[in-house]
Design a protein around this motif. Structure first.
Motif, PDB file in Angstrom:
ATOM      1  N   LYS A  25       0.829  -1.200   0.000  1.00 22.69           N
ATOM      2  CA  LYS A  25       0.000   0.000   0.000  1.00 22.69           C
ATOM      3  C   LYS A  25       0.865   1.252   0.000  1.00 22.69           C
ATOM      4  O   LYS A  25       2.077   1.193   0.224  1.00 22.69           O
ATOM      5  CB  LYS A  25      -0.921   0.014   1.215  1.00 22.69           C
ATOM      6  N   VAL A  26       0.203   2.386  -0.243  1.00 24.87           N
ATOM      7  CA  VAL A  26       0.861   3.686  -0.162  1.00 24.87           C
ATOM      8  C   VAL A  26       0.821   4.139   1.289  1.00 24.87           C
ATOM      9  O   VAL A  26      -0.237   4.135   1.927  1.00 24.87           O
ATOM     10  CB  VAL A  26       0.167   4.714  -1.075  1.00 24.87           C
ATOM     11  N   THR A  27       1.972   4.519   1.823  1.00 28.24           N
ATOM     12  CA  THR A  27       2.079   4.960   3.212  1.00 28.24           C
ATOM     13  C   THR A  27       2.883   6.261   3.261  1.00 28.24           C
ATOM     14  O   THR A  27       3.427   6.711   2.256  1.00 28.24           O
ATOM     15  CB  THR A  27       2.790   3.896   4.060  1.00 28.24           C
ATOM     16  N   THR A  28       2.965   6.844   4.447  1.00 31.89           N
ATOM     17  CA  THR A  28       3.812   8.017   4.628  1.00 31.89           C
ATOM     18  C   THR A  28       5.195   7.572   5.084  1.00 31.89           C
ATOM     19  O   THR A  28       5.353   6.498   5.669  1.00 31.89           O
ATOM     20  CB  THR A  28       3.215   8.973   5.675  1.00 31.89           C
ATOM     21  N   TYR A  29       6.199   8.401   4.813  1.00 33.04           N
ATOM     22  CA  TYR A  29       7.547   8.011   5.235  1.00 33.04           C
ATOM     23  C   TYR A  29       8.256   9.076   6.063  1.00 33.04           C
ATOM     24  O   TYR A  29       9.150   8.743   6.853  1.00 33.04           O
ATOM     25  CB  TYR A  29       8.416   7.660   4.016  1.00 33.04           C
ATOM     26  N   ARG A  30       7.889  10.329   5.961  1.00 32.59           N
ATOM     27  CA  ARG A  30       8.644  11.369   6.657  1.00 32.59           C
ATOM     28  C   ARG A  30       8.508  11.293   8.174  1.00 32.59           C
ATOM     29  O   ARG A  30       9.359  11.809   8.905  1.00 32.59           O
ATOM     30  CB  ARG A  30       8.205  12.745   6.145  1.00 32.59           C
ATOM     31  N   ASP A  31       7.424  10.656   8.648  1.00 27.86           N
ATOM     32  CA  ASP A  31       7.244  10.512  10.080  1.00 27.86           C
ATOM     33  C   ASP A  31       7.757   9.178  10.598  1.00 27.86           C
ATOM     34  O   ASP A  31       7.587   8.853  11.774  1.00 27.86           O
ATOM     35  CB  ASP A  31       5.765  10.665  10.442  1.00 27.86           C
ATOM     36  N   ARG A  32       8.400   8.402   9.741  1.00 29.97           N
ATOM     37  CA  ARG A  32       8.902   7.087  10.140  1.00 29.97           C
ATOM     38  C   ARG A  32      10.315   7.209  10.716  1.00 29.97           C
ATOM     39  O   ARG A  32      11.136   7.985  10.211  1.00 29.97           O
ATOM     40  CB  ARG A  32       8.917   6.142   8.925  1.00 29.97           C
ATOM     41  N   PRO A  33      10.620   6.440  11.749  1.00 26.41           N
ATOM     42  CA  PRO A  33      11.971   6.492  12.317  1.00 26.41           C
ATOM     43  C   PRO A  33      12.969   5.740  11.443  1.00 26.41           C
ATOM     44  O   PRO A  33      12.593   4.965  10.565  1.00 26.41           O
ATOM     45  CB  PRO A  33      11.798   5.800  13.672  1.00 26.41           C
ATOM     46  N   ASN A  34      14.248   5.982  11.703  1.00 25.46           N
ATOM     47  CA  ASN A  34      15.347   5.193  11.125  1.00 25.46           C
ATOM     48  C   ASN A  34      15.502   5.338   9.619  1.00 25.46           C
ATOM     49  O   ASN A  34      15.937   4.400   8.941  1.00 25.46           O
ATOM     50  CB  ASN A  34      15.196   3.706  11.487  1.00 25.46           C
ATOM     51  N   ILE A  35      15.141   6.495   9.067  1.00 23.49           N
ATOM     52  CA  ILE A  35      15.428   6.713   7.649  1.00 23.49           C
ATOM     53  C   ILE A  35      16.937   6.876   7.476  1.00 23.49           C
ATOM     54  O   ILE A  35      17.574   7.674   8.148  1.00 23.49           O
ATOM     55  CB  ILE A  35      14.705   7.957   7.102  1.00 23.49           C
ATOM     56  N   VAL A  36      17.503   6.086   6.570  1.00 24.39           N
ATOM     57  CA  VAL A  36      18.940   6.142   6.303  1.00 24.39           C
ATOM     58  C   VAL A  36      19.247   7.164   5.217  1.00 24.39           C
ATOM     59  O   VAL A  36      20.240   7.899   5.304  1.00 24.39           O
ATOM     60  CB  VAL A  36      19.452   4.744   5.895  1.00 24.39           C
ATOM     61  N   GLY A  37      18.417   7.207   4.190  1.00 25.02           N
ATOM     62  CA  GLY A  37      18.673   8.156   3.110  1.00 25.02           C
ATOM     63  C   GLY A  37      17.837   7.868   1.878  1.00 25.02           C
ATOM     64  O   GLY A  37      16.982   6.980   1.877  1.00 25.02           O
ATOM     65  N   TYR A  38      18.109   8.642   0.828  1.00 23.44           N
ATOM     66  CA  TYR A  38      17.336   8.578  -0.410  1.00 23.44           C
ATOM     67  C   TYR A  38      18.295   8.392  -1.589  1.00 23.44           C
ATOM     68  O   TYR A  38      19.421   8.915  -1.576  1.00 23.44           O
ATOM     69  CB  TYR A  38      16.555   9.871  -0.612  1.00 23.44           C
TER      70      TYR A  38
END
Length: 361
Positions: A329-342
């Motif tokens: 599904k489509v979800t949000t990502y900016r509020d998710r923890p542990n983002i490493v990068g893009y």
């Protein structure tokens, strides 16, 4: 309680770091009797009221106008209407409670309206002009220009958005735990929801009607990205399958690998291969078709991410998350923890050469 629900509840407690948004449930004298009872954008929604997939318990207990709103906004957002209705029952008996904060003012915890939003999470005010600079779950369900926490049309839409943002329809334990930070509350709401369903089950519904989706592919920066997005978005509703590359299921990197293949491009198959492959993109500069990576999963670290999603619009991604996390599904990502990068695979020299051979540059 089934073993599957017990497992989900344990996972919800042990595996999810939750932001506490305590929703202050209202105790209702009718609740124990109810548990013992028997019985089996709005333009996109069919507004014709149909009493379908509704148990006898639900039909006798839920006011008709509330039932219509639960079903309407459940369909619109992809959240089980039975769960929305169960929240409304547990909080205020579908707006019929006369306790403080239901029809005006707030209760002792600052919660208001039929779905008992903390006014701070609604947007800072009980009634907000739309559009507004306020953040939160303030919603205008009846399109009168105002988000009114006491208006059932607005409050039920806001509740659906909140549940969706925090895990529904796949991870109901997490979604309800965020709504009210107590496991007893989660169990009670799920019990009510099962009584409202005809067959007593809370299956994950299909994605919301595609006609109601924002025109994501129309905003694709290039025709190549449009092809990639079309493939990926068409897989929504399919299950997570470890190692899967379709057509019946995918893992997190598998859906991305196949989406790029659908556009005639070859990129690495696994998350560990995809992370170093694309050109690194600064936070805030990512666009549709780019990848966002997370430090999640066994053996991963801040420089060796184990989970990946594909961005489809600013702040949103499509992802195959895990077996127990519900469908793709489509979800949000900016509020998710542990983002490493893009990263941007389309700027890898190998892909640029592929695009050149295909005449797409």
């Amino acid at each position: 309680m089934t073993s599957r629900v017990r497992i989900a509840l344990l996972i919800g407690l042990a595996g999810v770091v939750l932001v506490t948004l305590v929703m202050a449930p209202m105790l209702m004298s009718t609740f124990p009797a109810f548990l013992g009872a028997g019985g089996g954008a709005a333009d996109c929604v069919d507004d014709t009221f149909k009493v379908t997939n509704v148990s006898d318990t639900a039909q006798s207990d839920i006011p008709r106008d509330y039932l219509e709103l639960y079903k309407k906004w459940g369909k619109k957002t992809g959240v089980q209407w039975t769960v929305l209705a169960a929240v409304g029952k547990r909080e205020t008996d579908h707006g019929r409670s006369n306790l403080p904060g239901v029809k005006g003012g707030t209760n002792y915890a600052g919660a208001a309206g039929p779905m008992q939003f903390l006014v701070s999470t609604w947007g800072g005010k009980a009634k907000i002009k739309i559009p507004s600079k306020f953040n939160g779950y303030a919603s205008d369900g009846d399109e009168d220009g105002w988000a009114d926490v006491y208006n059932p049309a607005d409050a039920i839409l806001g509740a659906a958005k909140m549940l969706k943002r925090n895990g529904a329809p796949g991870d109901l334990t997490r979604a309800l735990f965020v709504y009210n930070h107590a496991m007893w509350y989660v169990e009670q709401v799920l019990q009510i929801a099962r009584r409202y369903a005809v067959d007593g089950t809370l299956e994950v519904p299909p994605e919301a009607d595609p006609a109601c989706d924002p025109p994501l592919v129309d905003a694709a920066p290039t025709e190549v990205v449009k092809k990639i997005m079309e493939y990926a978005l068409a897989q929504r509703g399919k299950p997570y399958v470890w190692g899967g590359t379709g057509p019946h299921g995918y893992d997190c990197s598998g859906i991305i690998y196949m989406a790029y293949r659908a556009a005639g491009l070859s990129i690495p198959r696994t998350t560990f291969g995809q992370w170093p492959f694309g050109a690194k993109i600064s936070k805030g500069k990512e666009q549709a078709g780019d990848l966002v990576f997370f430090n999640a999963g066994p053996g991963t670290s801040s420089d060796n991410p184990g989970h990946v999603g594909m961005i489809v619009s600013p702040g949103k991604m499509i992802e195959a998350r895990c077996t127990l996390c519900g469908p793709i599904k489509v979800t949000t990502y900016r509020d998710r923890p542990n983002i490493v990068g893009y990263t941007r695979p389309l700027e890898n020299p190998t892909v640029l050469e592929q695009l050149k051979r295909l005449g797409l540059t």
